[in-house]
Design a protein around this motif. Structure first.
Motif, PDB file in Angstrom:
ATOM      1  N   SER A 140       0.778  -1.317  -0.067  1.00 24.78           N
ATOM      2  CA  SER A 140       0.054  -0.123  -0.051  1.00 24.78           C
ATOM      3  C   SER A 140       0.783   1.217   0.042  1.00 24.78           C
ATOM      4  N   LEU A 141       0.226   2.578  -0.337  1.00 22.84           N
ATOM      5  CA  LEU A 141       0.709   3.626  -0.421  1.00 22.84           C
ATOM      6  C   LEU A 141       1.298   3.996   1.246  1.00 22.84           C
ATOM      7  N   GLY A 184      -2.580   2.985  -4.303  1.00 23.98           N
ATOM      8  CA  GLY A 184      -3.326   4.322  -3.491  1.00 23.98           C
ATOM      9  C   GLY A 184      -4.631   3.720  -3.254  1.00 23.98           C
ATOM     10  N   ILE A 203      -6.043  13.782  -5.244  1.00 21.62           N
ATOM     11  CA  ILE A 203      -5.347  12.706  -6.343  1.00 21.62           C
ATOM     12  C   ILE A 203      -5.253  13.259  -7.633  1.00 21.62           C
ATOM     13  N   SER A 235       4.116   1.536  -7.510  1.00 17.68           N
ATOM     14  CA  SER A 235       3.030   2.228  -7.269  1.00 17.68           C
ATOM     15  C   SER A 235       1.906   2.272  -8.124  1.00 17.68           C
ATOM     16  N   ASN A 237      -1.166   4.753  -8.131  1.00 17.94           N
ATOM     17  CA  ASN A 237      -1.988   5.412  -7.160  1.00 17.94           C
ATOM     18  C   ASN A 237      -2.699   6.728  -7.847  1.00 17.94           C
ATOM     19  N   ILE A 240      -0.441  10.138  -6.839  1.00 16.19           N
ATOM     20  CA  ILE A 240      -0.304  10.522  -5.526  1.00 16.19           C
ATOM     21  C   ILE A 240       1.108  10.378  -5.042  1.00 16.19           C
ATOM     22  N   TYR A 241       2.073  11.364  -4.849  1.00 14.57           N
ATOM     23  CA  TYR A 241       3.397  11.158  -4.072  1.00 14.57           C
ATOM     24  C   TYR A 241       3.476  11.880  -3.141  1.00 14.57           C
TER      25      TYR A 241
END
Ligand code: NAP
Length: 242
Positions: A140-141, A184, A203, A235, A237, A240-241
């Protein structure tokens, strides 16, 4: 017959991964813990799509139950082995650390991290001796960046990320790859209680991902084309970072 094993395959991301792997020609062993109706739906969907699936109900956090179920599968399938393993079973029990009951800490760790060991360890020997295997861990993120309210979940997923990197180094010469997928926000029952409208604002892609999008990545990592990718955390997502 080629066999793939997916933990937590009755619903959500796990179900989509089961369907993807079945479409690639694997007979999919669908693990789950309690939801017989949903697990049977996964099997029915796969069969309706022309694939093959078997159900294997056990709690991945229970080491002896996991070992017994996997041993029983091998007794029922002499000479066969599982070449693709997707460790996907997981739960959330969110709380701020100062309010977190010890049981919520233990349960999340026991399912995500304990389950990774309990299922991977008995399936690994055959992959190594056959010199072909794919292990894909759904993390997971939260395990990459840490998320407030999820110290248990971030710890569990972060630990599986570290184990992915270590195991990849142990297995690379035997043509067994070990990678992690870090989603994400994905629209499943696990995220049904979240405020999508509010979270979507953060997002870049402007939406939650789908289980099928995660399954496409799992399918690629399981494929022969991904044979030189190992020890990676990929990733998925929507940008999203943190
Ligand atoms: P989900 O819809 O809640 O499904 C969870 C699955 O795990 C179900 O098949 C459930 O089986 C199974 N499971 C739970 N405890 C188990 C146990 N002790 N033993 C065996 N199976 C067990 O969850 P999801 O959203 O698809 O999440 C799948 C994975 O992706 C999890 O590891 C989760 O942490 C991760 N993830 C999800 C998101 C997201 O946004 N959804 C984001 C990042 C990571 P039953 O049906 O029998 O209960």
């Amino acid at each position: 017959m080629m066999y793939a094993f997916v933990t937590g395959g009755s619903r959500g991301i796990g179900r989509a991964v089961c369907r993807k792997l079945a479409s690639m020609g694997y007979c999919v062993v669908v693990n789950y813990v309690s939801n017989d109706t949903q697990a049977q739906s996964t099997q029915t969907m796969i069969e309706a799509e022309g694939g093959r699936a078997e159900l294997l109900k056990f709690d991945v956090s229970d080491r002896s139950a996991s070992a017994e179920a996997i041993a029983a599968w091998h007794r029922a399938h002499p000479g066969e082995y599982i070449s693709v393993l997707v460790n996907n079973a997981g739960i959330r029990r969110d709380n701020l650390m100062m309010w977190m009951p010890g049981d919520d800490w233990d349960q999340v760790l026991n399912i995500s991290l304990g389950g990774f060991f309990n299922v991977t360890q008995p399936l690994l020997k055959n992959m190594l001796s056959k010199k072909h295997g794919r292990i894909i861990n759904v993390v997971s993120l939260s395990g990459v960046s840490g998320m407030a309210g999820q110290t248990n979940y971030s710890a569990a997923k972060g630990a599986v990320i570290a184990a992915t990197k270590a195991l990849a180094k142990e297995c690379a010469r035997k043509n067994v790859t070990v990678n992690a997928i870090a989603p994400g926000f994905i629209a499943t029952e696990m995220t049904a209680d979240l405020d999508q409208a509010e979270l979507k604002k953060h997002i870049p892609a402007g939406r939650f991902g789908t289980a099928e999008e995660v399954a496409e990545l799992a399918g690629f990592l399981a494929s022969d084309g991904a044979g030189y990718i190992t020890g990676e955390v990929i990733s998925i997502n929507g940008g999203i970072y943190m």
